[in-house]
Motif scaffolding. Structure first.
Motif, PDB file in Angstrom:
ATOM      1  N   UNK A   1      47.437  40.304  44.823  1.00  0.00           N
ATOM      2  CA  UNK A   1      46.420  39.772  43.921  1.00  0.00           C
ATOM      3  C   UNK A   1      45.489  38.788  44.624  1.00  0.00           C
ATOM      4  N   UNK A   2      46.080  37.903  45.409  1.00  0.00           N
ATOM      5  CA  UNK A   2      45.301  36.829  46.034  1.00  0.00           C
ATOM      6  C   UNK A   2      44.849  37.173  47.449  1.00  0.00           C
ATOM      7  N   UNK A   3      45.329  38.329  47.966  1.00  0.00           N
ATOM      8  CA  UNK A   3      44.951  38.794  49.300  1.00  0.00           C
ATOM      9  C   UNK A   3      45.225  37.748  50.376  1.00  0.00           C
ATOM     10  N   UNK A   4      46.451  37.258  50.348  1.00  0.00           N
ATOM     11  CA  UNK A   4      46.910  36.302  51.359  1.00  0.00           C
ATOM     12  C   UNK A   4      48.265  36.766  51.880  1.00  0.00           C
ATOM     13  N   UNK A   5      48.733  36.125  52.909  1.00  0.00           N
ATOM     14  CA  UNK A   5      49.989  36.532  53.536  1.00  0.00           C
ATOM     15  C   UNK A   5      51.196  36.039  52.742  1.00  0.00           C
ATOM     16  N   UNK A   6      52.352  36.627  53.021  1.00  0.00           N
ATOM     17  CA  UNK A   6      53.595  36.183  52.384  1.00  0.00           C
ATOM     18  C   UNK A   6      53.913  34.740  52.748  1.00  0.00           C
ATOM     19  N   UNK A   7      53.605  34.349  53.984  1.00  0.00           N
ATOM     20  CA  UNK A   7      53.856  32.963  54.393  1.00  0.00           C
ATOM     21  C   UNK A   7      53.042  31.990  53.542  1.00  0.00           C
ATOM     22  N   UNK A   8      51.816  32.360  53.240  1.00  0.00           N
ATOM     23  CA  UNK A   8      50.965  31.500  52.403  1.00  0.00           C
ATOM     24  C   UNK A   8      51.545  31.375  51.002  1.00  0.00           C
ATOM     25  N   UNK A   9      51.967  32.490  50.418  1.00  0.00           N
ATOM     26  CA  UNK A   9      52.550  32.449  49.075  1.00  0.00           C
ATOM     27  C   UNK A   9      53.851  31.652  49.081  1.00  0.00           C
ATOM     28  N   UNK A  10      54.667  31.834  50.115  1.00  0.00           N
ATOM     29  CA  UNK A  10      55.916  31.063  50.180  1.00  0.00           C
ATOM     30  C   UNK A  10      55.632  29.569  50.216  1.00  0.00           C
ATOM     31  N   UNK A  11      54.612  29.159  50.969  1.00  0.00           N
ATOM     32  CA  UNK A  11      54.252  27.735  51.008  1.00  0.00           C
ATOM     33  C   UNK A  11      53.766  27.261  49.645  1.00  0.00           C
ATOM     34  N   UNK A  12      52.955  28.099  48.975  1.00  0.00           N
ATOM     35  CA  UNK A  12      52.464  27.728  47.643  1.00  0.00           C
ATOM     36  C   UNK A  12      53.630  27.546  46.668  1.00  0.00           C
ATOM     37  N   UNK A  13      54.555  28.492  46.667  1.00  0.00           N
ATOM     38  CA  UNK A  13      55.692  28.407  45.749  1.00  0.00           C
ATOM     39  C   UNK A  13      56.574  27.215  46.082  1.00  0.00           C
ATOM     40  N   UNK A  14      56.755  26.959  47.368  1.00  0.00           N
ATOM     41  CA  UNK A  14      57.553  25.795  47.767  1.00  0.00           C
ATOM     42  C   UNK A  14      56.904  24.503  47.281  1.00  0.00           C
ATOM     43  N   UNK A  15      55.584  24.379  47.475  1.00  0.00           N
ATOM     44  CA  UNK A  15      54.888  23.160  47.052  1.00  0.00           C
ATOM     45  C   UNK A  15      54.926  22.995  45.534  1.00  0.00           C
TER      46      UNK A  15
END
Length: 264
Positions: A43-57
């Protein structure tokens, strides 16, 4: 001679700033009740690492509960603030739960605002033995002449307003109850029963493990939510008592389980 014009390529999706991206994640979580990291990447066209950081934050900020592969909503509200505030929804749920107690039974009655409402819904001629970790529940039950009330010992937890600790857990394990009416902060079909406090989770687990039948008593806003400390899987419950106003999306995962559901 005719000429053909080639279609122009689609413009790439705009790149969102981190705060915008996290707002989208929370909106999706509110709408769906859960989010998957793989879906968010597409959906957001970003990497899994980026999403993992977002969810962690977002998890660290207390806005969601990060789990393997995605995230779930956190339960809202505070036991301390809500205590003693009667609510029509809790009273309706409490009446159903109170009707499950039979004369002659040994019953664990948990703490919390909804369970306190249960004490106000008991029949005046009920004869039973009630074991509770909640001082407020014990005091409310003192008005019933036919009840034998046991308040287990321990340290009073300022958040849950129930007693907790090794002494509490040991006392509960020495009882073999017919029924446990369990106050539930959060109930999720996959994660299970969870609560905001680690010591309270141990108390609830001791009651659940020492009862022949366990009933989760909760309002519909707690369905599908997750708190930090897991008590037990949903499979340990025999009955769920909640509001009839719960949406189909909230109740559907529980209808798939071998669980009796009673709605107020």
């Amino acid at each position: 001679m005719s000429t053909q014009t080639s279609a122009s390529p689609e413009a790439p999706a705009p790149v969102l700033l981190p705060e915008e991206r996290r707002r989208v994640i929370l909106e999706q979580l509110s709408q769906r009740g859960r989010v998957l990291a793989t879906d968010l990447c597409r959906m957001l066209q970003v990497s899994e690492d980026t999403i993992r950081r977002d969810l962690r934050d977002l998890d660290e900020a207390g806005l969601l509960k990060r789990v393997h592969g995605g995230a779930l909503p956190l339960t809202q509200g505070s036991v301390g603030r809500a205590f003693g505030v009667p609510q029509q929804e809790k009273q309706a749920v409490a009446r159903i739960a109170a009707g499950l107690i039979r004369s002659g039974q040994v019953v664990f009655l948990d703490g919390g605002t909804t369970l306190l409402e249960v004490t106000r819904s008991l029949p005046s001629d009920l004869r039973a033995t009630i074991v509770t970790p909640s001082p407020a529940v014990a005091v409310a039950l003192a008005e019933y002449g036919g009840l034998e009330v046991h308040l287990v010992g321990g340290r009073l937890h300022p958040g849950s307003l129930t007693v907790v600790g090794a002494e509490t857990v040991e006392a509960l394990r020495r009882v073999r109850a017919d029924l446990c009416l369990l106050g539930v902060c959060s109930l999720h079909a996959e994660v299970g029963i969870s609560t905001a406090y680690a010591e309270e989770a141990s108390t609830k687990r001791a009651m659940l493990e020492s009862a022949a039948e366990t009933v989760a008593v909760l309002t519909a806003d707690k369905l599908g939510t997750v708190s930090p400390f897991v008590v037990a899987p949903v499979s340990r419950l025999t009955t769920l008592v909640t509001e009839a106003s719960g949406t189909e999306a909230q109740l559907a995962p529980f209808h798939k389980l071998p669980l009796r559901i009673l709605s107020a």
